[in-house]
Motif scaffolding. Structure first.
Motif, PDB file in Angstrom:
ATOM      1  N   THR A  16       0.844  -1.191   0.000  1.00  0.00           N
ATOM      2  CA  THR A  16       0.000   0.000   0.000  1.00  0.00           C
ATOM      3  C   THR A  16       0.882   1.245   0.000  1.00  0.00           C
ATOM      4  O   THR A  16       1.886   1.290   0.698  1.00  0.00           O
ATOM      5  CB  THR A  16      -0.879   0.015   1.271  1.00  0.00           C
ATOM      6  N   GLN A  18       1.327   4.993   1.125  1.00  0.00           N
ATOM      7  CA  GLN A  18       0.807   5.993   2.062  1.00  0.00           C
ATOM      8  C   GLN A  18       0.723   7.314   1.303  1.00  0.00           C
ATOM      9  O   GLN A  18       1.748   7.922   0.999  1.00  0.00           O
ATOM     10  CB  GLN A  18       1.722   6.125   3.272  1.00  0.00           C
ATOM     11  N   ARG A  60      10.919   4.234  11.062  1.00  0.00           N
ATOM     12  CA  ARG A  60      10.506   3.055  10.307  1.00  0.00           C
ATOM     13  C   ARG A  60      11.593   1.980  10.319  1.00  0.00           C
ATOM     14  O   ARG A  60      11.287   0.795  10.366  1.00  0.00           O
ATOM     15  CB  ARG A  60      10.186   3.429   8.853  1.00  0.00           C
ATOM     16  N   GLN A  84       9.222  -4.386   6.692  1.00  0.00           N
ATOM     17  CA  GLN A  84       9.227  -4.818   8.094  1.00  0.00           C
ATOM     18  C   GLN A  84       9.554  -3.634   8.999  1.00  0.00           C
ATOM     19  O   GLN A  84      10.592  -3.607   9.656  1.00  0.00           O
ATOM     20  CB  GLN A  84      10.257  -5.929   8.295  1.00  0.00           C
ATOM     21  N   ASP A  87       8.153  -1.304  15.184  1.00  0.00           N
ATOM     22  CA  ASP A  87       6.991  -0.900  15.975  1.00  0.00           C
ATOM     23  C   ASP A  87       7.469  -0.069  17.152  1.00  0.00           C
ATOM     24  O   ASP A  87       8.549  -0.304  17.690  1.00  0.00           O
ATOM     25  CB  ASP A  87       6.231  -2.125  16.488  1.00  0.00           C
ATOM     26  N   GLN A  91       2.661   2.969  18.547  1.00  0.00           N
ATOM     27  CA  GLN A  91       2.136   2.760  17.206  1.00  0.00           C
ATOM     28  C   GLN A  91       2.698   1.486  16.591  1.00  0.00           C
ATOM     29  O   GLN A  91       3.899   1.237  16.654  1.00  0.00           O
ATOM     30  CB  GLN A  91       2.481   3.957  16.313  1.00  0.00           C
ATOM     31  N   ILE A  92       1.805   0.718  15.993  1.00  0.00           N
ATOM     32  CA  ILE A  92       2.230  -0.452  15.235  1.00  0.00           C
ATOM     33  C   ILE A  92       2.286  -0.025  13.773  1.00  0.00           C
ATOM     34  O   ILE A  92       1.281   0.402  13.207  1.00  0.00           O
ATOM     35  CB  ILE A  92       1.259  -1.630  15.427  1.00  0.00           C
ATOM     36  N   SER A  93       3.448  -0.105  13.184  1.00  0.00           N
ATOM     37  CA  SER A  93       3.636   0.313  11.794  1.00  0.00           C
ATOM     38  C   SER A  93       3.309  -0.852  10.859  1.00  0.00           C
ATOM     39  O   SER A  93       3.687  -1.985  11.112  1.00  0.00           O
ATOM     40  CB  SER A  93       5.062   0.781  11.563  1.00  0.00           C
ATOM     41  N   ARG A  94       2.632  -0.536   9.795  1.00  0.00           N
ATOM     42  CA  ARG A  94       2.262  -1.528   8.790  1.00  0.00           C
ATOM     43  C   ARG A  94       3.203  -1.412   7.589  1.00  0.00           C
ATOM     44  O   ARG A  94       3.680  -0.328   7.277  1.00  0.00           O
ATOM     45  CB  ARG A  94       0.834  -1.285   8.315  1.00  0.00           C
ATOM     46  N   PRO A  95       3.440  -2.519   6.894  1.00  0.00           N
ATOM     47  CA  PRO A  95       4.226  -2.441   5.659  1.00  0.00           C
ATOM     48  C   PRO A  95       3.559  -1.469   4.678  1.00  0.00           C
ATOM     49  O   PRO A  95       2.333  -1.465   4.536  1.00  0.00           O
ATOM     50  CB  PRO A  95       4.195  -3.875   5.126  1.00  0.00           C
ATOM     51  N   ALA A  96       4.355  -0.648   4.053  1.00  0.00           N
ATOM     52  CA  ALA A  96       3.834   0.356   3.120  1.00  0.00           C
ATOM     53  C   ALA A  96       4.979   0.969   2.336  1.00  0.00           C
ATOM     54  O   ALA A  96       6.139   0.837   2.708  1.00  0.00           O
ATOM     55  CB  ALA A  96       3.077   1.443   3.876  1.00  0.00           C
TER      56      ALA A  96
END
Length: 124
Positions: A16, A18, A60, A84, A87, A91-96
């Motif tokens: 995804t 951002q 990140r 990867q 975190d 906040q939990i970071s999502r792959p993007a």
């Protein structure tokens, strides 16, 4: 010129984007002077590579590398930031993928433009 393997490009394109994200990246020297003059006791000089999501204010990815490591290390850390991310307690970071990345060095800017050209990421 360094380029990403086709399988890596395919993986990254699936992430995804951002839409309003701006990530900042840099490589900082961690060379320390030994006031006692015993430089042979110090470990090899290291650089810290850091990628930060400037919009959300989160790190990140971060890595330590030998100072002599080439610019490919910055790309590896950027790939880690995308696939990867670290975190944080808040906040939990999502792959993007970011929409834009900003770097300090003009040389690094041109290097990353070549590497990332097929990923629709603006490099400034």
């Amino acid at each position: 010129m360094y380029s990403l393997p086709p399988s890596t490009r395919r993986r990254l394109v699936k992430l995804t984007v951002q839409p309003n994200s701006v990530w900042e990246g840099d490589r900082l020297s961690l060379n320390f002077e030994d006031p006692g003059g015993a430089a042979e006791d110090l470990e090899e000089n290291r650089d810290c590579i850091l990628w930060v999501d400037g919009v959300n204010g989160v790190v990140r990815a971060m890595d330590l590398m030998p100072a002599a490591t080439g610019q490919e290390a910055i790309v590896r850390t950027l790939l880690q930031a995308m696939e990867q991310p670290l975190d944080t307690p808040n906040q939990i970071s999502r792959p993007a993928r970011p929409k834009k990345i900003v770097v300090r060095s003009r040389e690094l800017q041109f290097f990353l433009r070549g590497v990332l050209q097929e990923l629709d990421i603006a490099v400034e």
